[in-house]
Design a protein around this motif. Structure first.
Motif, PDB file in Angstrom:
ATOM      1  N   ARG A 113      37.669  17.128   1.635  1.00 20.03           N
ATOM      2  CA  ARG A 113      37.620  17.620   3.056  1.00 20.03           C
ATOM      3  C   ARG A 113      38.668  18.104   3.408  1.00 20.03           C
ATOM      4  O   ARG A 113      38.701  18.966   4.447  1.00 20.03           O
ATOM      5  CB  ARG A 113      37.568  16.121   3.877  1.00 20.03           C
ATOM      6  CG  ARG A 113      37.085  16.282   5.434  1.00 20.03           C
ATOM      7  CD  ARG A 113      36.805  15.005   6.185  1.00 20.03           C
ATOM      8  NE  ARG A 113      38.036  14.359   6.188  1.00 20.03           N
ATOM      9  CZ  ARG A 113      37.885  12.983   6.657  1.00 20.03           C
ATOM     10  NH1 ARG A 113      36.789  12.794   7.289  1.00 20.03           N
ATOM     11  NH2 ARG A 113      38.773  12.308   7.070  1.00 20.03           N
ATOM     12  N   ALA A 114      39.993  17.998   2.811  1.00 21.99           N
ATOM     13  CA  ALA A 114      41.304  18.612   3.238  1.00 21.99           C
ATOM     14  C   ALA A 114      40.833  20.247   2.924  1.00 21.99           C
ATOM     15  O   ALA A 114      41.385  21.098   3.710  1.00 21.99           O
ATOM     16  CB  ALA A 114      42.306  18.288   2.439  1.00 21.99           C
ATOM     17  N   ILE A 115      40.014  20.531   1.599  1.00 20.02           N
ATOM     18  CA  ILE A 115      40.064  21.917   1.589  1.00 20.02           C
ATOM     19  C   ILE A 115      39.149  22.456   2.464  1.00 20.02           C
ATOM     20  O   ILE A 115      39.339  23.765   3.217  1.00 20.02           O
ATOM     21  CB  ILE A 115      39.381  22.104   0.178  1.00 20.02           C
ATOM     22  CG1 ILE A 115      40.179  21.626  -0.988  1.00 20.02           C
ATOM     23  CG2 ILE A 115      38.772  23.451  -0.123  1.00 20.02           C
ATOM     24  CD1 ILE A 115      39.682  21.167  -2.313  1.00 20.02           C
ATOM     25  N   ALA A 116      38.010  21.698   3.035  1.00 22.71           N
ATOM     26  CA  ALA A 116      37.381  22.353   4.186  1.00 22.71           C
ATOM     27  C   ALA A 116      37.903  22.579   5.385  1.00 22.71           C
ATOM     28  O   ALA A 116      37.865  23.564   6.037  1.00 22.71           O
ATOM     29  CB  ALA A 116      35.989  21.277   4.252  1.00 22.71           C
ATOM     30  N   TYR A 117      38.753  21.604   5.666  1.00 25.86           N
ATOM     31  CA  TYR A 117      39.688  21.666   6.730  1.00 25.86           C
ATOM     32  C   TYR A 117      40.569  22.997   6.532  1.00 25.86           C
ATOM     33  O   TYR A 117      40.825  23.739   7.465  1.00 25.86           O
ATOM     34  CB  TYR A 117      40.452  20.624   7.137  1.00 25.86           C
ATOM     35  CG  TYR A 117      39.979  19.213   7.990  1.00 25.86           C
ATOM     36  CD1 TYR A 117      39.092  19.703   8.923  1.00 25.86           C
ATOM     37  CD2 TYR A 117      40.024  18.095   7.410  1.00 25.86           C
ATOM     38  CE1 TYR A 117      38.399  18.779   9.607  1.00 25.86           C
ATOM     39  CE2 TYR A 117      39.495  16.953   8.321  1.00 25.86           C
ATOM     40  CZ  TYR A 117      38.586  17.368   9.284  1.00 25.86           C
ATOM     41  OH  TYR A 117      38.001  16.194   9.957  1.00 25.86           O
TER      42      TYR A 117
END
Length: 199
Positions: A113-117
């Motif tokens: 999710r950090a990558i997506a953010y």
């Protein structure tokens, strides 16, 4: 786009092969996780589509897998990967958030999710997820690499350097994570002296 990172930062299942194996072209195409043969088949087909960068087709298989097994966090993670391949990062965040409701202690999902953010430019939210991921699994080199990258983008150079060094320490020499962390450290060393003093 960091497919090796996404491939390696996907939820692992202790009962069977890990998703990183599915993104390795030499690995057998297996995915034993849900106990439902139809769901496994759908996710295997989705993984094959993702390997071929056919993200729209993968999305179709993942959505069918979610309909068949809405309680399985891996189905949402798989669909998030397909959405990230389509650059639908906001939608990917929604799927990863759904996966985290089902598996709230999975560091890998926070890292994804950090990558997506990060792809949306939401660096503070990315950092929060990276921090949570590292808290949950402090022995995973890839999580330090991910957080170091976000810290670098936030101009927090001393913290980024510390995470890159930890990633190097925890990863096998010559591995993708090891080499990428070394590359980031070299990049830090190339910064102008004024930036170095703020480090």
């Amino acid at each position: 786009w960091e497919f090796y990172l996404i491939g390696s930062l996907i939820l692992q299942n202790p009962a069977g092969p890990t998703l990183p194996q599915l993104f390795n072209h030499d690995a057998p195409l297996r995915w034993a996780m849900s106990g439902k043969a139809d769901v496994n088949l759908l996710l295997n087909q989705a993984a094959e589509c993702i390997r071929k960068a056919d993200f729209k087709e993968a999305l179709s298989y993942c959505s069918r897998a979610i309909a068949a097994a809405p309680e399985d966090p891996n189905t949402y993670v798989c669909r998030a990967v397909a959405k990230m391949g389509l650059r639908r990062h906001e939608d990917a965040v929604k799927d990863l958030t759904a996966a985290l409701k089902l598996a709230p202690k999975e560091a890998i999902i926070y890292a994804m999710r950090a990558i997506a953010y990060r792809c949306q430019g939401k660096l503070q939210r990315a950092l929060e997820d990276c921090d949570t991921a590292v808290e949950l699994d402090s022995s995973n080199a890839e999580l330090y690499l991910q957080r170091g990258t976000v810290l670098y983008m936030l101009n927090r150079f001393p913290d980024a350097e510390s995470d890159f060094r930890q990633a190097i320490k925890l990863s096998p020499e010559g591995s993708a994570v090891h080499m990428e962390a070394l590359t980031w450290l070299r990049e830090l060393n190339r910064l102008p002296r004024s930036a170095n003093t703020s480090r």
